[in-house]
Enzyme design. Structure first.
Site, mmCIF file in Angstrom:
data_model
loop_
_atom_site.group_PDB
_atom_site.id
_atom_site.type_symbol
_atom_site.label_atom_id
_atom_site.label_comp_id
_atom_site.label_asym_id
_atom_site.label_seq_id
_atom_site.Cartn_x
_atom_site.Cartn_y
_atom_site.Cartn_z
ATOM 1 N N HIS A 151 28.177 4.151 13.528
ATOM 2 C CA HIS A 151 27.004 4.142 13.301
ATOM 3 C C HIS A 151 26.265 2.998 13.975
ATOM 4 O O HIS A 151 27.115 1.951 14.482
ATOM 5 C CB HIS A 151 26.831 4.136 11.739
ATOM 6 C CG HIS A 151 25.390 3.907 11.173
ATOM 7 N ND1 HIS A 151 24.636 3.268 11.103
ATOM 8 C CD2 HIS A 151 24.870 5.169 10.404
ATOM 9 C CE1 HIS A 151 23.520 3.335 10.335
ATOM 10 N NE2 HIS A 151 23.778 4.554 9.911
ATOM 11 N N ASP A 165 34.309 0.227 8.646
ATOM 12 C CA ASP A 165 33.196 0.955 8.013
ATOM 13 C C ASP A 165 33.664 2.091 7.206
ATOM 14 O O ASP A 165 33.931 3.290 7.676
ATOM 15 C CB ASP A 165 32.409 1.353 9.157
ATOM 16 C CG ASP A 165 30.874 2.054 8.832
ATOM 17 O OD1 ASP A 165 30.944 2.407 7.387
ATOM 18 O OD2 ASP A 165 30.027 2.530 9.590
ATOM 19 N N GLN A 192 31.324 6.261 4.940
ATOM 20 C CA GLN A 192 31.475 7.830 4.848
ATOM 21 C C GLN A 192 32.742 8.055 4.155
ATOM 22 O O GLN A 192 32.990 9.535 3.980
ATOM 23 C CB GLN A 192 31.264 8.528 6.054
ATOM 24 C CG GLN A 192 29.889 8.392 6.641
ATOM 25 C CD GLN A 192 28.784 9.083 5.857
ATOM 26 O OE1 GLN A 192 28.943 9.877 5.080
ATOM 27 N NE2 GLN A 192 27.509 8.519 6.245
ATOM 28 N N LYS A 239 25.831 6.053 -1.597
ATOM 29 C CA LYS A 239 26.646 7.514 -0.975
ATOM 30 C C LYS A 239 27.664 8.135 -1.984
ATOM 31 O O LYS A 239 28.286 8.963 -1.485
ATOM 32 C CB LYS A 239 27.043 6.918 0.524
ATOM 33 C CG LYS A 239 25.961 6.636 1.390
ATOM 34 C CD LYS A 239 26.753 6.504 2.767
ATOM 35 C CE LYS A 239 25.718 6.079 4.078
ATOM 36 N NZ LYS A 239 24.609 6.906 4.218
ATOM 37 N N CYS A 242 21.275 8.022 13.433
ATOM 38 C CA CYS A 242 21.602 6.187 13.669
ATOM 39 C C CYS A 242 22.939 6.128 14.563
ATOM 40 O O CYS A 242 23.921 5.391 14.386
ATOM 41 C CB CYS A 242 21.777 5.414 12.419
ATOM 42 S SG CYS A 242 20.385 5.273 11.355
#
Length: 406
Positions: A121, A198, A201, A224, A361
């Site tokens: 991202h 990261d 997700q 999220k 993104c």
């Protein structure tokens, strides 16, 4: 709690959009919020609203207990060793930027390497571009395989003795690729590099254990994972955080302030300058309670079943291009032949079906895929196979409509 019982906890799903029952397939962008989270945030503003850590009055005590109680929930949720390792931020983007600017700019020099992947991202690309520009370090990319995965052979070839930082997405927001993050961390540590993950997700969809992963930093966002927007978490190993300087200065994060010098509070508060996102943190705590009641293993299993079902349905769809590996997290990114993804998303929206369209993104990844944009359907604990059937039916109508147009 079965999926129908879960859906009943989400008020927003019980509505029509453009005359059709809402089918929400955009949870990778932001998830919907269960009534428990909405009520917890509402309760804070109705009954407990006050600043934290500062007041000795009853409301201040309640607010502080709620805020710090949420930190304890996060610690347990990701299995951090201490609440000192849990820093509240505005989200994944802010968390990554804190590491890039506080750790990266201080510890990197010319000749050092920062290793990332083309599937990142923008939030995990641009901060490292800026750090490389400032420090003279080199930004390197682990190449992708044809199916959008990475190989450990390429990982070992890319990470060298000069590598000081590896920053990698756990799950791709475009491809659904689940990276072998623990193995990457092991390789990086053998070369003396630190690793930032990261987890935007992955955290909502699978059980995260930062001690088992042995990552040095881990970032994720509440919005999220059924929590409020505007709040997230940076996990960092205590020893690393103690040796890092804050990048935001002001109230709350100070210990002593004189006319010409100041000192900082202990962890984690030295990284939380200003009035924090109190209601957001409390809402995140409620979201964690909700997810743990259902069980992250159950959520992961449910989403993988949906992804497998969606791939089966869409692979049979004539004129459909699907991106990413066979084994993936709960999303499918695709393009419909001769129809721009924005048109696909607009046509689906007219049928009450919400999907994402654009570059997500991830412009470098779009160029790797040789497209300018894609459509994406992403699934969560409240989605059903019937939702996917409606998506396929909506795509059939979309293709028929644009076929008649052209």
């Amino acid at each position: 709690m079965n999926v129908n019982e879960i859906r009943e906890q989400f008020p927003i799903l019980n509505q029509e959009v453009n005359g059709h029952p809402l089918v929400y397939l955009d949870s990778a962008a932001t998830s919907q919020k269960p009534i428990q989270v909405i009520e917890k945030v509402n309760e804070y503003y109705r009954l407990h609203n006050s600043n934290v850590h500062r007041g000795v009055h009853t409301l201040g005590t309640r607010a502080t207990e709620g805020y710090e109680g949420a930190r304890e929930k996060v610690k347990n949720f990701i299995n951090a060793k201490s609440t000192k390792e849990v820093i509240f931020t505005r989200g994944t983007t802010t968390a990554i930027n804190k590491v890039a600017h506080s750790y990266g700019r201080t510890n990197l020099k010319e000749g050092d390497e920062i290793v990332i992947t083309p599937m990142e991202h923008h939030s995990n690309i641009i901060p490292w571009q800026q750090v490389a520009r400032t420090t003279g370090a080199t930004l390197k990319y682990i190449p992708l395989q044809e199916d959008g995965t990475i190989s450990m052979e390429d990982v070992k070839a890319t990470i060298t003795e000069n590598t000081k930082i590896v920053a990698m997405v756990h799950v791709s927001n475009v491809l659904g690729t689940i990276n072998p993050i623990k193995e990457v961390i092991d390789v990086a540590h053998k070369h003396g590099a630190i690793v930032l993950v990261d987890g935007a997700q992955s955290t909502p969809h699978m059980k995260i254990d930062v001690q088992e992963l042995n990552c040095d930093f881990f970032a994720f966002s509440a919005h999220k994972m059924c929590g409020p927007s505007g709040v997230g978490v940076l996990y960092g190993k205590q020893k690393l955080l103690e040796n890092m300087e804050p990048v935001e200065f002001g109230g709350e994060m100070i210990d002593f302030v004189d006319l010409h010098e100041s000192t900082w509070k202990e962890l984690p508060w030295k990284f939380e300058g200003g009035t924090p996102i109190i209601a957001g943190a409390i809402g995140l705590g409620a979201a964690i309670d909700f997810l743990e009641e259902i069980g992250l293993d159950n959520i992961e299993k449910h989403e993988k079943e949906l992804a497998h079902y969606a791939l089966q349905k869409l692979n049979d769809f004539n004129g459909m291009k699907i991106y990413g590996p066979k084994e993936r997290a709960g999303l499918v990114t695709f393009n419909l032949e001769d129809v721009h993804p924005h048109d696909v998303a607009t046509a689906l929206d007219s049928q009450g079906i919400a999907v994402r369209a654009g570059h997500h993104c991830a412009q470098p990844l779009m160029r790797w895929l040789d497209v300018t944009a894609t459509a994406r359907a992403s699934f969560y604990l409240y989605n059903t196979k019937e939702d996917i059937d409606k998506l396929v039916e909506g795509l059939e109508k979309t293709k028929e409509f644009f076929g008649d147009v052209f």
